[in-house]
Each structure stands twice: as C-alpha cells, then as structure tokens.
Scaffold this motif. Structure first.
Motif, PDB file in Angstrom:
ATOM      1  N   UNK A   9      -0.993   0.415  16.227  1.00  0.00           N
ATOM      2  CA  UNK A   9      -2.602   1.008  15.654  1.00  0.00           C
ATOM      3  C   UNK A   9      -1.336   1.597  14.302  1.00  0.00           C
ATOM      4  N   UNK A  10      -0.903   2.398  14.858  1.00  0.00           N
ATOM      5  CA  UNK A  10      -0.256   4.264  14.256  1.00  0.00           C
ATOM      6  C   UNK A  10       0.589   3.900  12.679  1.00  0.00           C
ATOM      7  N   UNK A  11       1.440   2.341  12.652  1.00  0.00           N
ATOM      8  CA  UNK A  11       2.364   2.081  11.327  1.00  0.00           C
ATOM      9  C   UNK A  11       0.541   1.640  10.336  1.00  0.00           C
ATOM     10  N   UNK A  12      -0.309   1.619  10.772  1.00  0.00           N
ATOM     11  CA  UNK A  12      -1.727   0.956   9.977  1.00  0.00           C
ATOM     12  C   UNK A  12      -2.052   2.038   9.610  1.00  0.00           C
ATOM     13  N   UNK A  13      -2.376   3.411  10.727  1.00  0.00           N
ATOM     14  CA  UNK A  13      -3.311   4.159  10.235  1.00  0.00           C
ATOM     15  C   UNK A  13      -2.232   4.917   9.644  1.00  0.00           C
ATOM     16  N   UNK A  14      -1.200   4.832   9.178  1.00  0.00           N
ATOM     17  CA  UNK A  14      -0.222   6.094   8.287  1.00  0.00           C
ATOM     18  C   UNK A  14      -0.459   5.052   6.747  1.00  0.00           C
ATOM     19  N   UNK A  15      -1.146   4.140   7.067  1.00  0.00           N
ATOM     20  CA  UNK A  15      -0.383   3.489   5.565  1.00  0.00           C
ATOM     21  C   UNK A  15      -1.753   3.221   5.140  1.00  0.00           C
ATOM     22  N   UNK A  16      -3.074   3.744   5.904  1.00  0.00           N
ATOM     23  CA  UNK A  16      -4.340   3.996   4.910  1.00  0.00           C
ATOM     24  C   UNK A  16      -4.030   5.765   4.964  1.00  0.00           C
ATOM     25  N   UNK A  17      -4.017   6.492   5.293  1.00  0.00           N
ATOM     26  CA  UNK A  17      -3.856   8.050   5.024  1.00  0.00           C
ATOM     27  C   UNK A  17      -2.541   8.353   3.489  1.00  0.00           C
ATOM     28  N   UNK A  18      -1.429   7.132   3.905  1.00  0.00           N
ATOM     29  CA  UNK A  18      -0.629   6.830   2.393  1.00  0.00           C
ATOM     30  C   UNK A  18      -1.089   6.525   1.401  1.00  0.00           C
ATOM     31  N   UNK A  19      -2.247   5.357   1.490  1.00  0.00           N
ATOM     32  CA  UNK A  19      -2.965   5.152   0.105  1.00  0.00           C
ATOM     33  C   UNK A  19      -4.620   5.755  -0.041  1.00  0.00           C
ATOM     34  N   UNK A  20      -4.780   6.006   0.747  1.00  0.00           N
ATOM     35  CA  UNK A  20      -5.751   7.421   0.344  1.00  0.00           C
ATOM     36  C   UNK A  20      -5.874   8.341  -0.712  1.00  0.00           C
ATOM     37  N   UNK A  21      -4.065   9.001  -0.373  1.00  0.00           N
ATOM     38  CA  UNK A  21      -3.772  10.007  -0.981  1.00  0.00           C
ATOM     39  C   UNK A  21      -3.083   9.589  -2.470  1.00  0.00           C
ATOM     40  N   UNK A  55     -10.674  -0.058  -3.281  1.00  0.00           N
ATOM     41  CA  UNK A  55     -11.596  -0.744  -2.774  1.00  0.00           C
ATOM     42  C   UNK A  55     -10.658  -1.474  -2.028  1.00  0.00           C
ATOM     43  N   UNK A  56      -9.804  -2.396  -2.962  1.00  0.00           N
ATOM     44  CA  UNK A  56      -9.093  -3.747  -2.400  1.00  0.00           C
ATOM     45  C   UNK A  56      -8.210  -3.699  -1.911  1.00  0.00           C
ATOM     46  N   UNK A  57      -7.260  -2.741  -1.690  1.00  0.00           N
ATOM     47  CA  UNK A  57      -5.844  -3.009  -0.986  1.00  0.00           C
ATOM     48  C   UNK A  57      -6.491  -1.388   0.225  1.00  0.00           C
ATOM     49  N   UNK A  58      -7.258  -0.636   0.271  1.00  0.00           N
ATOM     50  CA  UNK A  58      -7.698  -0.025   1.188  1.00  0.00           C
ATOM     51  C   UNK A  58      -8.631  -1.051   2.306  1.00  0.00           C
ATOM     52  N   UNK A  59      -9.326  -2.095   1.571  1.00  0.00           N
ATOM     53  CA  UNK A  59     -10.525  -2.258   2.495  1.00  0.00           C
ATOM     54  C   UNK A  59      -9.191  -4.083   3.305  1.00  0.00           C
ATOM     55  N   UNK A 112      -5.561  -0.697 -12.870  1.00  0.00           N
ATOM     56  CA  UNK A 112      -5.624  -1.686 -11.961  1.00  0.00           C
ATOM     57  C   UNK A 112      -3.995  -2.485 -11.262  1.00  0.00           C
ATOM     58  N   UNK A 113      -3.478  -3.097 -12.653  1.00  0.00           N
ATOM     59  CA  UNK A 113      -1.868  -2.825 -12.072  1.00  0.00           C
ATOM     60  C   UNK A 113      -0.847  -1.869 -11.595  1.00  0.00           C
ATOM     61  N   UNK A 114      -1.279  -0.922 -12.155  1.00  0.00           N
ATOM     62  CA  UNK A 114      -0.531  -0.260 -11.606  1.00  0.00           C
ATOM     63  C   UNK A 114      -0.325   0.678 -10.384  1.00  0.00           C
ATOM     64  N   UNK A 115      -1.854   0.347  -9.548  1.00  0.00           N
ATOM     65  CA  UNK A 115      -2.905   1.477  -8.971  1.00  0.00           C
ATOM     66  C   UNK A 115      -2.149   0.048  -7.901  1.00  0.00           C
ATOM     67  N   UNK A 116      -2.567  -0.796  -7.753  1.00  0.00           N
ATOM     68  CA  UNK A 116      -1.916  -2.541  -6.945  1.00  0.00           C
ATOM     69  C   UNK A 116      -0.717  -2.246  -6.410  1.00  0.00           C
ATOM     70  N   UNK A 117       0.047  -1.634  -7.399  1.00  0.00           N
ATOM     71  CA  UNK A 117       1.969  -1.444  -7.441  1.00  0.00           C
ATOM     72  C   UNK A 117       2.046  -0.824  -6.144  1.00  0.00           C
ATOM     73  N   UNK A 118       1.589   0.673  -6.619  1.00  0.00           N
ATOM     74  CA  UNK A 118       2.042   1.852  -5.847  1.00  0.00           C
ATOM     75  C   UNK A 118       1.364   2.064  -4.753  1.00  0.00           C
ATOM     76  N   UNK A 119       0.196   1.802  -4.317  1.00  0.00           N
ATOM     77  CA  UNK A 119      -0.397   1.712  -3.136  1.00  0.00           C
ATOM     78  C   UNK A 119       0.150   0.788  -2.605  1.00  0.00           C
ATOM     79  N   UNK A 120       0.605  -0.337  -2.791  1.00  0.00           N
ATOM     80  CA  UNK A 120       0.937  -1.407  -1.696  1.00  0.00           C
ATOM     81  C   UNK A 120       2.613  -0.710  -1.332  1.00  0.00           C
ATOM     82  N   UNK A 121       3.374  -0.313  -2.338  1.00  0.00           N
ATOM     83  CA  UNK A 121       4.195  -0.004  -1.859  1.00  0.00           C
ATOM     84  C   UNK A 121       4.590   1.150  -1.109  1.00  0.00           C
ATOM     85  N   UNK A 122       3.332   2.114  -0.975  1.00  0.00           N
ATOM     86  CA  UNK A 122       3.023   3.958  -0.757  1.00  0.00           C
ATOM     87  C   UNK A 122       2.682   2.978   1.020  1.00  0.00           C
ATOM     88  N   UNK A 123       1.716   1.973   1.013  1.00  0.00           N
ATOM     89  CA  UNK A 123       1.422   1.168   2.487  1.00  0.00           C
ATOM     90  C   UNK A 123       2.705   1.137   2.708  1.00  0.00           C
TER      91      UNK A 123
END
Length: 145
Positions: A9-21, A55-59, A112-123
């Motif tokens: 689960x380490x990669x997913x936890x890292x994705x969550x941390x990066x996504x929240x930041x 909410x959508x990406x981190x969920x 919403x559009x920029x956020x989805x792209x940025x958050x998915x990229x960070x994760x």
C-alpha cells in the motif's frame, strides 16, 4: 529487506499524501487567482471546484487503499460501483449548484479541469517514484520442486 519496501500500500499512501498536498496548494492558488479575476464569486467558484475535484480524485485513492487486501475482481467491482456513485453525486451536485449564483462558474469549471489533471499527475508521479517489491522475496515451498 526493510518492511517499508514490502508494503504493497506504500505507493497508494504516497499518492494520497501527494494528492492532499496538491489539493491544498490548488485551493489556495485557485482562490487567489479566482479572487483577482472575479472577486468573491471567483473565490467561491475556485473553492467549490477544488472541493469537487479533490473529493472525486482522493475518494478513488481511499477506495483502492481500503481494498488492497482484496481479490483483484473485488477491487474492480468496488471501483466500478464507486465510479457510478461518484457520477450520480456529480450530477446531483451540479444540479444543486446550478440554482445558485454566489460563485463564478468559469472559475469553478477551470479549477475542476485543471485540478483533475494536476492531482492525477501528482498521484501518478507518487506511485511511479515509490519503491515497491513486485516479487515475493522469500521462495515458496513449491519453488524447490
């Protein structure tokens, strides 16, 4: 071998941390830009957009983390079910927000559009950069036969 490298689960936890930041930075920057561009409605639009996007990406990351010990078919079924729930929730949220005019719709849409792209990229970057073992480091009993 350290136990951290063997944690699936380490990669997913890292994705969550990066996504929240990333979400926090996105919300602050978008609120400032939205405020400069459209005043208070721009701030509200940016914050609402960041909330919906986050909410959508981190969920999704939370759902995958909660099913890490499950069979792949179970994880896929849960992901598809929650995807449908998120789609219905988005339609309801947009229908409710449509009636209000306290927020700037352009700021909302852009965030919403920029956020989805940025958050998915960070994760994605967090998952790719996390070191993880993909093979069993201990040979099983059947390997010697």
């Amino acid at each position: 071998m350290s136990t951290a490298a063997a944690d699936p689960s380490a990669p997913l936890r890292a994705a969550a941390r990066h996504g929240v930041l990333g979400l926090v930075v996105l919300a602050v920057v978008a609120a400032v830009v939205g405020g400069l561009a459209a005043g208070a409605p721009g701030v509200w639009g940016a914050l609402l957009g960041a909330a919906v996007c986050g909410a959508f990406v981190l969920f999704t990351v939370a759902v995958v983390l909660s099913t890490t010990g499950s069979a792949p078919t179970t994880t896929a079924a849960v992901l598809m079910g929650t995807w449908l729930l998120k789609l219905v929730a988005l339609i309801v949220a947009l229908a409710v927000l449509r009636r209000f005019d306290f927020y700037d719709r352009t700021a909302f849409g852009v965030v919403v559009i920029v956020g989805v792209v940025v958050l998915l990229g960070l994760e994605t970057l967090a998952v790719v950069r996390t070191r993880n073992t993909y093979v069993d480091p201990v040979p099983s009993v059947s390997d010697g036969e």
